[in-house]
Design an enzyme around this catalytic site. Structure first.
Site, PDB file in Angstrom:
ATOM      1  N   TYR A 112      -5.871  -2.245  17.762  1.00 58.15           N
ATOM      2  CA  TYR A 112      -7.305  -2.251  18.097  1.00 58.15           C
ATOM      3  C   TYR A 112      -7.598  -2.804  19.494  1.00 58.15           C
ATOM      4  CZ  TYR A 112      -8.697  -0.706  13.382  1.00 58.15           C
ATOM      5  OH  TYR A 112      -8.897   0.025  12.232  1.00 58.15           O
ATOM      6  N   ASP A 138      -0.376  -4.171   8.805  1.00 56.41           N
ATOM      7  CA  ASP A 138      -0.882  -3.554   7.575  1.00 56.41           C
ATOM      8  C   ASP A 138       0.254  -2.856   6.815  1.00 56.41           C
ATOM      9  OD1 ASP A 138      -2.818  -2.820   5.783  1.00 56.41           O
ATOM     10  OD2 ASP A 138      -3.847  -1.395   7.092  1.00 56.41           O
ATOM     11  N   SER A 181      -7.007  -7.675  15.336  1.00 62.15           N
ATOM     12  CA  SER A 181      -7.531  -6.721  16.341  1.00 62.15           C
ATOM     13  C   SER A 181      -6.761  -6.671  17.659  1.00 62.15           C
ATOM     14  CB  SER A 181      -9.013  -7.001  16.684  1.00 62.15           C
ATOM     15  OG  SER A 181      -9.864  -6.488  15.689  1.00 62.15           O
ATOM     16  N   THR A 182      -5.750  -7.533  17.837  1.00 59.43           N
ATOM     17  CA  THR A 182      -5.100  -7.577  19.169  1.00 59.43           C
ATOM     18  C   THR A 182      -3.927  -6.608  19.304  1.00 59.43           C
ATOM     19  OG1 THR A 182      -3.540  -9.319  18.583  1.00 59.43           O
ATOM     20  CG2 THR A 182      -5.712 -10.019  19.401  1.00 59.43           C
ATOM     21  N   GLY A 183      -3.635  -5.837  18.258  1.00 55.74           N
ATOM     22  CA  GLY A 183      -2.563  -4.843  18.334  1.00 55.74           C
ATOM     23  C   GLY A 183      -3.165  -3.471  18.585  1.00 55.74           C
ATOM     24  N   GLY A 201       1.549  -1.150  11.925  1.00 55.58           N
ATOM     25  CA  GLY A 201       1.603  -2.552  12.330  1.00 55.58           C
ATOM     26  C   GLY A 201       1.732  -3.501  11.140  1.00 55.58           C
ATOM     27  N   ASN A 245      -7.692  -1.702   8.151  1.00 53.16           N
ATOM     28  CA  ASN A 245      -8.708  -0.786   8.694  1.00 53.16           C
ATOM     29  C   ASN A 245      -9.753  -0.561   7.607  1.00 53.16           C
ATOM     30  OD1 ASN A 245      -7.940   1.515   6.985  1.00 53.16           O
ATOM     31  ND2 ASN A 245      -6.089   1.549   8.243  1.00 53.16           N
TER      32      ASN A 245
HETATM   33  N1  AR6 Z   1       3.528 -10.896  11.161  1.00 53.63           N
HETATM   34  C1  AR6 Z   1       2.591 -11.397  12.002  1.00 53.63           C
HETATM   35  N2  AR6 Z   1       1.950 -10.648  12.918  1.00 53.63           N
HETATM   36  C2  AR6 Z   1       2.283  -9.333  12.978  1.00 53.63           C
HETATM   37  C3  AR6 Z   1       3.224  -8.718  12.135  1.00 53.63           C
HETATM   38  C4  AR6 Z   1       3.866  -9.567  11.187  1.00 53.63           C
HETATM   39  N3  AR6 Z   1       4.764  -9.094  10.327  1.00 53.63           N
HETATM   40  N4  AR6 Z   1       3.308  -7.394  12.465  1.00 53.63           N
HETATM   41  C5  AR6 Z   1       2.436  -7.191  13.494  1.00 53.63           C
HETATM   42  N5  AR6 Z   1       1.832  -8.354  13.812  1.00 53.63           N
HETATM   43  P1  AR6 Z   1      -2.121  -4.743  14.336  1.00 53.63           P
HETATM   44  P2  AR6 Z   1      -5.055  -4.587  14.619  1.00 53.63           P
HETATM   45  C6  AR6 Z   1       0.814  -8.657  14.832  1.00 53.63           C
HETATM   46  O1  AR6 Z   1      -1.940  -3.553  15.212  1.00 53.63           O
HETATM   47  O2  AR6 Z   1      -4.976  -4.697  16.095  1.00 53.63           O
HETATM   48  C7  AR6 Z   1      -3.222  -0.888  11.498  1.00 53.63           C
HETATM   49  O3  AR6 Z   1      -2.764   0.425  11.551  1.00 53.63           O
HETATM   50  C8  AR6 Z   1       0.730  -7.754  16.047  1.00 53.63           C
HETATM   51  O4  AR6 Z   1       1.765  -8.088  16.991  1.00 53.63           O
HETATM   52  O5  AR6 Z   1      -1.272  -4.838  13.092  1.00 53.63           O
HETATM   53  O6  AR6 Z   1      -6.076  -5.433  13.884  1.00 53.63           O
HETATM   54  C9  AR6 Z   1      -4.401  -1.041  10.569  1.00 53.63           C
HETATM   55  O7  AR6 Z   1      -4.324  -0.184   9.461  1.00 53.63           O
HETATM   56  C10 AR6 Z   1      -0.636  -8.141  16.572  1.00 53.63           C
HETATM   57  O8  AR6 Z   1      -0.547  -9.395  17.266  1.00 53.63           O
HETATM   58  O9  AR6 Z   1      -3.664  -4.896  13.837  1.00 53.63           O
HETATM   59  C11 AR6 Z   1      -5.561  -0.690  11.464  1.00 53.63           C
HETATM   60  O10 AR6 Z   1      -5.740   0.697  11.574  1.00 53.63           O
HETATM   61  C12 AR6 Z   1      -1.437  -8.406  15.274  1.00 53.63           C
HETATM   62  O11 AR6 Z   1      -0.469  -8.516  14.251  1.00 53.63           O
HETATM   63  C13 AR6 Z   1      -5.139  -1.246  12.802  1.00 53.63           C
HETATM   64  O12 AR6 Z   1      -3.702  -1.264  12.790  1.00 53.63           O
HETATM   65  C14 AR6 Z   1      -2.426  -7.306  14.924  1.00 53.63           C
HETATM   66  O13 AR6 Z   1      -1.882  -6.029  15.236  1.00 53.63           O
HETATM   67  C15 AR6 Z   1      -5.604  -2.669  12.977  1.00 53.63           C
HETATM   68  O14 AR6 Z   1      -5.321  -3.072  14.293  1.00 53.63           O
END
Ligand code: AR6
Length: 188
Positions: free
Chosen positions: A138, A51, A134-136, A49, A41
């Protein structure tokens, strides 16, 4: 076929674009690559997630390093060392929050991939692994995000020798199926 070294074993993914793009399902924090991309973020100070998983696996040194970066705007990416991760570097990319697609989200997401690839090239890194940015949390729709990821990466690889290996590391089987379907259409 290329083989990817993971802690504790070897795993093979599906290859596209002459072997330069690989699709995998698994945990990004376990990959032995030159750089992994974190879905950060704008504070770059950690979150939920992926991060959270990246900061947990890298150790507290990562937070110390990101504090010095002064944050980043959506579409930007900044690089740190990987500390206790098997990856040498972490590229912190800030994806756009999905607001329906008419507020510049596609351009900002494309910029995340392009800026991350530029950082890898400029640091002379051979391999980089991306999550589905961004697909989680966000909420960017997975198919639309995947199409942007694959198109942007393909264009970059066609114009640059480095990185020579890009891994898309999908967390879920569903995401991997989407990547497979779109890669067959866009990269074959
Ligand atoms: N390995 C691979 N992919 C993963 C893992 C992993 N260990 N863990 C989760 N994913 P997100 P965003 C996938 O929510 O949408 C955070 O709080 C998950 O299934 O992690 O970009 C940040 O600080 C999804 O497909 O990221 C921001 O505030 C992808 O990673 C916000 O979330 C992204 O999901 C960013 O949101």
């Amino acid at each position: 076929m290329l083989r990817l070294r993971l802690r504790g074993g070897l795993r093979m993914g599906e290859l596209f674009l002459g072997g330069r793009i690989e699709l995998l399902q698994g945990d990004l924090t376990k990959l032995e690559v030159d750089a992994l991309v974190n879905a950060a973020n704008r504070t770059l100070l950690g979150g939920a997630g992926l991060d959270a998983a990246v900061h947990r696996a890298a150790g507290p040194e990562l937070l110390e390093a990101t504090r010095k970066l002064g944050g980043a705007a959506p579409g930007e990416a900044k690089i740190t060392e990987g500390f206790r991760l098997p990856a040498r570097y972490v590229i912190h990319a800030v994806g756009p929050i999905w607001h329906g697609g008419k507020q510049g989200e596609p351009e900002l997401l494309a910029s995340c991939y392009r800026r991350s690839l530029e950082l890898a090239r400029d640091h002379e890194l051979a391999s980089i692994a991306f999550p589905a940015i961004s697909t989680g949390a966000y909420r960017y729709p997975v198919e639309e995000a995947t199409e942007i990821a694959l198109r942007e990466t393909r264009a970059f690889l066609e114009a640059n020798a480095l990185p020579n290996r890009v891994i898309f590391c999908c967390f879920s089987r569903y995401d991997l199926d989407v990547y497979r379907k779109l890669a067959s259409r866009l990269l074959s």
